[in-house]
Enzyme design. Structure first.
Site, mmCIF file in Angstrom:
data_model
loop_
_atom_site.group_PDB
_atom_site.id
_atom_site.type_symbol
_atom_site.label_atom_id
_atom_site.label_comp_id
_atom_site.label_asym_id
_atom_site.label_seq_id
_atom_site.Cartn_x
_atom_site.Cartn_y
_atom_site.Cartn_z
ATOM 1 N N ASP A 98 -5.351 8.133 9.106
ATOM 2 C CA ASP A 98 -5.563 7.430 10.371
ATOM 3 C C ASP A 98 -5.618 8.401 11.536
ATOM 4 O O ASP A 98 -4.914 9.391 11.567
ATOM 5 C CB ASP A 98 -4.414 6.470 10.633
ATOM 6 C CG ASP A 98 -4.183 5.589 9.454
ATOM 7 O OD1 ASP A 98 -4.811 4.544 9.385
ATOM 8 O OD2 ASP A 98 -3.380 5.998 8.593
ATOM 9 N N LYS A 121 0.836 -1.214 0.000
ATOM 10 C CA LYS A 121 0.000 0.000 0.000
ATOM 11 C C LYS A 121 0.862 1.251 0.000
ATOM 12 O O LYS A 121 0.640 2.185 -0.770
ATOM 13 C CB LYS A 121 -0.898 0.007 1.250
ATOM 14 C CG LYS A 121 -1.549 1.359 1.534
ATOM 15 C CD LYS A 121 -2.437 1.322 2.749
ATOM 16 C CE LYS A 121 -1.747 1.614 4.054
ATOM 17 N NZ LYS A 121 -1.402 3.041 4.279
ATOM 18 N N ASN A 122 1.857 1.269 0.887
ATOM 19 C CA ASN A 122 2.616 2.508 1.058
ATOM 20 C C ASN A 122 3.640 2.746 -0.043
ATOM 21 O O ASN A 122 4.364 3.730 -0.016
ATOM 22 C CB ASN A 122 3.263 2.554 2.453
ATOM 23 C CG ASN A 122 2.184 2.760 3.516
ATOM 24 O OD1 ASN A 122 1.043 3.107 3.177
ATOM 25 N ND2 ASN A 122 2.523 2.536 4.767
ATOM 26 N N ASP A 164 4.295 0.350 12.126
ATOM 27 C CA ASP A 164 3.180 -0.429 11.582
ATOM 28 C C ASP A 164 3.220 -1.905 11.989
ATOM 29 O O ASP A 164 2.207 -2.601 11.909
ATOM 30 C CB ASP A 164 3.144 -0.315 10.053
ATOM 31 C CG ASP A 164 2.798 1.094 9.606
ATOM 32 O OD1 ASP A 164 2.305 1.883 10.440
ATOM 33 O OD2 ASP A 164 3.023 1.425 8.435
ATOM 34 N N ARG A 170 -4.060 9.875 4.254
ATOM 35 C CA ARG A 170 -2.855 10.649 4.504
ATOM 36 C C ARG A 170 -1.983 10.740 3.233
ATOM 37 O O ARG A 170 -1.361 11.761 2.959
ATOM 38 C CB ARG A 170 -2.073 9.952 5.632
ATOM 39 C CG ARG A 170 -0.674 10.452 5.892
ATOM 40 C CD ARG A 170 -0.669 11.688 6.733
ATOM 41 N NE ARG A 170 0.700 12.103 7.043
ATOM 42 C CZ ARG A 170 1.002 13.230 7.651
ATOM 43 N NH1 ARG A 170 0.052 14.055 8.043
ATOM 44 N NH2 ARG A 170 2.241 13.561 7.888
HETATM 45 N N1 EPU Z 1 6.098 14.281 11.109
HETATM 46 C C1 EPU Z 1 6.182 15.588 11.475
HETATM 47 N N2 EPU Z 1 6.261 16.536 10.495
HETATM 48 C C2 EPU Z 1 6.250 16.222 9.178
HETATM 49 C C3 EPU Z 1 6.168 14.867 8.804
HETATM 50 C C4 EPU Z 1 6.089 13.903 9.801
HETATM 51 O O1 EPU Z 1 6.193 15.920 12.645
HETATM 52 O O2 EPU Z 1 6.310 17.124 8.323
HETATM 53 C C5 EPU Z 1 5.978 13.248 12.168
HETATM 54 C C6 EPU Z 1 4.623 12.585 12.106
HETATM 55 O O3 EPU Z 1 3.637 13.340 12.759
HETATM 56 C C7 EPU Z 1 4.899 11.259 12.771
HETATM 57 C C8 EPU Z 1 6.319 10.938 12.316
HETATM 58 O O4 EPU Z 1 6.889 12.206 11.939
HETATM 59 O O5 EPU Z 1 4.891 11.386 14.162
HETATM 60 C C9 EPU Z 1 6.398 9.944 11.166
HETATM 61 O O6 EPU Z 1 5.851 10.505 10.009
HETATM 62 P P1 EPU Z 1 6.246 10.082 8.536
HETATM 63 O O7 EPU Z 1 6.200 11.311 7.711
HETATM 64 O O8 EPU Z 1 7.498 9.275 8.532
HETATM 65 O O9 EPU Z 1 5.061 9.115 8.163
HETATM 66 P P2 EPU Z 1 3.961 9.259 7.047
HETATM 67 O O10 EPU Z 1 4.604 9.487 5.729
HETATM 68 O O11 EPU Z 1 2.881 10.176 7.478
HETATM 69 C C10 EPU Z 1 4.057 6.691 6.515
HETATM 70 C C11 EPU Z 1 3.065 5.593 6.367
HETATM 71 C C12 EPU Z 1 2.529 5.168 7.727
HETATM 72 C C13 EPU Z 1 3.681 4.754 8.607
HETATM 73 C C14 EPU Z 1 4.719 5.896 8.677
HETATM 74 C C15 EPU Z 1 5.965 5.530 9.453
HETATM 75 C C16 EPU Z 1 2.045 6.076 4.253
HETATM 76 C C17 EPU Z 1 0.838 6.494 3.509
HETATM 77 N N3 EPU Z 1 1.948 6.048 5.567
HETATM 78 O O12 EPU Z 1 3.346 7.791 7.076
HETATM 79 O O13 EPU Z 1 1.731 4.019 7.468
HETATM 80 O O14 EPU Z 1 3.192 4.469 9.888
HETATM 81 O O15 EPU Z 1 5.133 6.267 7.339
HETATM 82 O O16 EPU Z 1 6.585 4.406 8.912
HETATM 83 O O17 EPU Z 1 3.071 5.739 3.668
HETATM 84 C C18 EPU Z 1 -0.182 2.662 7.535
HETATM 85 O O18 EPU Z 1 0.194 2.155 6.482
HETATM 86 O O19 EPU Z 1 -1.143 2.192 8.208
HETATM 87 C C19 EPU Z 1 0.494 3.842 8.033
HETATM 88 C C20 EPU Z 1 -0.012 4.620 8.958
#
Ligand code: EPU
Length: 424
Positions: free
Chosen positions: A123, A26-27, A313, A99
């Site tokens: 989420d 998915k990601n 995850d 997201r």
């Molecule tokens: N964060 C910030 N500022 C930013 C970006 C992120 O503070 O500008 C913080 C977030 O709030 C969080 C942490 O950094 O506390 C991690 O965020 P990250 O940007 O790495 O994650 P994401 O891109 O929002 C993706 C996956 C998530 C997975 C995370 C961590 C997707 C669509 N989502 O999220 O997957 O948990 O990386 O590995 O790729 C899922 O698949 O169920 C899922 C939630």
């Protein structure tokens, strides 16, 4: 019955056994889909999972100007057509659902010079800001303003910059990466996220004609190319390491023996090492891996970290495994403060877990017992299904639409492995 009212019913049914095919990630696929905004023409993605989020991202892209369809001859193949008439506006009704919709920001800004994007949803596990995305793009020459819930970004032509992340954010790395493809000069992303899905995106972009060095490392160097030098390609989505771990967990809690076709052990080194410490025997195979589980696992302590650490995850799955292992496991969540809510649901199944801020203490019990539970998000939902396999009696899971966002036929796959499970 609407999808929100559907239930998954699981009954204890002994050790799972057999083979299961691991679908695409998915990601990764959501980000590849967003990156098709960069170039006109027909992109073909194969190994695409049949999950709700693909359809939601497809609807968002259709509103912007890229139509999509599953190949009638092969449902795992998706054809995306960028017609060239792009409207760089991502409306609230679509953006609030996932997201990953934030991933249209980089491609649209670099291609169109402006984007109007509703603030992303997804989420519900704590605050998920986008300050790193914004700061990185500002360093490349973009300006941002908020207008009635919409973020309006502008940049005549982005320019290269050196961007050092405080934290290797997955989404920010992807947005800077895609924005840098057409920027003038070289962009260096330091402390970049290096999840296998990021490498998949890099390889996709390079196949399209982008110039990226350092793929798989924490320093990515993107040399901007002219807008007309990209072309659409055919690309196979990387297998989903989190879905793979879900079937490992399912084998583990039932003391089963399962082969995962298409799993990539090299993308899961850390979790596989920790699973081995818990007593699982994991053997890489030519096209996947096999897992054998003992009658009862041993507890471990673990903390979530960016890749190659244990991804957040995986955590609900490992907590579920710990809940019936022998001993006590201490779990530390380093990414999302609010990501222990599913623990209340595991307690309803008889688990012994206490949480305090970023930590959980899991005291393994010999037996869980079935109960009605609610899936609060994708991964926790899958973990509750896994818990249901180990629980005596019947576990009824609601909130199934969360699970459908990220899992391709989890019920069919588990049923094929011998689980007593159905939807209703
Ligand atoms: N964060 C910030 N500022 C930013 C970006 C992120 O503070 O500008 C913080 C977030 O709030 C969080 C942490 O950094 O506390 C991690 O965020 P990250 O940007 O790495 O994650 P994401 O891109 O929002 C993706 C996956 C998530 C997975 C995370 C961590 C997707 C669509 N989502 O999220 O997957 O948990 O990386 O590995 O790729 C899922 O698949 O169920 C899922 C939630």
């Amino acid at each position: 019955m609407d999808a929100g009212a559907e239930q998954i019913v699981v009954r204890h049914a002994g050790p799972l056994s057999g083979e299961v095919n691991v679908p695409g990630a998915k990601n990764s696929v959501l980000k590849l889909m967003a990156a098709t905004l960069l170039t006109d023409g027909v992109t073909t993605l194969t190994n695409v999972p049949d999950i709700a989020d693909v359809a939601i991202m497809g609807d968002l892209l259709s509103a912007i100007g890229v139509t999509w369809a599953r190949d009638p001859a092969d449902a795992a193949t998706v054809i995306l057509t960028n017609h060239g008439a792009i409207t760089p506006v991502a409306p609230y009704e679509l953006v609030e659902r996932i997201r990953a919709s934030i991933n249209v920001l980089g491609p649209l800004l670099t291609r169109c010079g402006t984007v109007t994007l509703s603030m992303p949803g997804g989420d519900d596990f704590g605050s998920r800001p986008i300050d790193m995305h914004v700061a990185g793009l500002e360093a490349m020459g973009a300006t941002f303003e908020m207008r009635q819930g919409y973020l309006v970004a502008r940049a005549e032509r982005l320019h290269g910059a050196t961007i050092t992340f405080e934290f290797p954010s997955v989404g920010a790395t992807e947005n800077i990466l895609t924005a840098a493809v057409f920027a003038k000069g070289t962009t260096i992303i330091d402390n970049a996220a290096r999840e296998p899905e990021i490498s998949d995106l890099c390889n996709f972009l390079v196949a399209m004609g982008a110039d990226i060095e350092g793929i798989g490392s924490s320093t990515l160097m993107v040399h901007g190319v002219e807008r007309d030098s990209l072309r659409p390609v055919r690309h196979e989505v990387v297998p989903d390491r989190i879905q793979a771990a879900t079937y490992i967990a399912a084998a583990a809690v039932t003391g089963g023996e399962v082969t995962l076709i298409n799993a990539r052990p090299e993308h899961m080194e850390m979790p596989l090492r920790r699973f081995a410490e818990m007593g699982l025997t994991i053997t890489p195979q030519t096209n996947g891996l096999s897992v054998w589980a003992p009658p009862r696992m041993r507890s471990i302590d673990f903390a979530t970290l960016p890749y190659p650490g244990i991804a957040t995850d995986y955590k609900p799955l490992i907590v579920t495994m710990l809940s019936i292992a022998s001993g006590v496991g201490i779990v530390t969540e380093n990414l999302y403060p609010g990501r222990f809510r599913y623990v209340e649901e595991l307690l309803r199944l008889g688990a012994d877990i206490s949480t305090d801020g970023h930590h959980a203490v899991v005291r393994g019990v010999r037996q869980l017992s079935g109960a009605p539970v609610r899936a609060p998000d994708i991964r926790a939902g899958a973990a509750l299904v896994v818990a249901g396999l180990a629980a005596h009696g019947e576990t009824i899971i609601t909130g199934v639409s969360h699970i459908d966002r990220g899992y391709d036929d989890i019920v069919g796959r588990l049923s094929h492995l011998g689980a007593d499970i159905h939807r209703r």
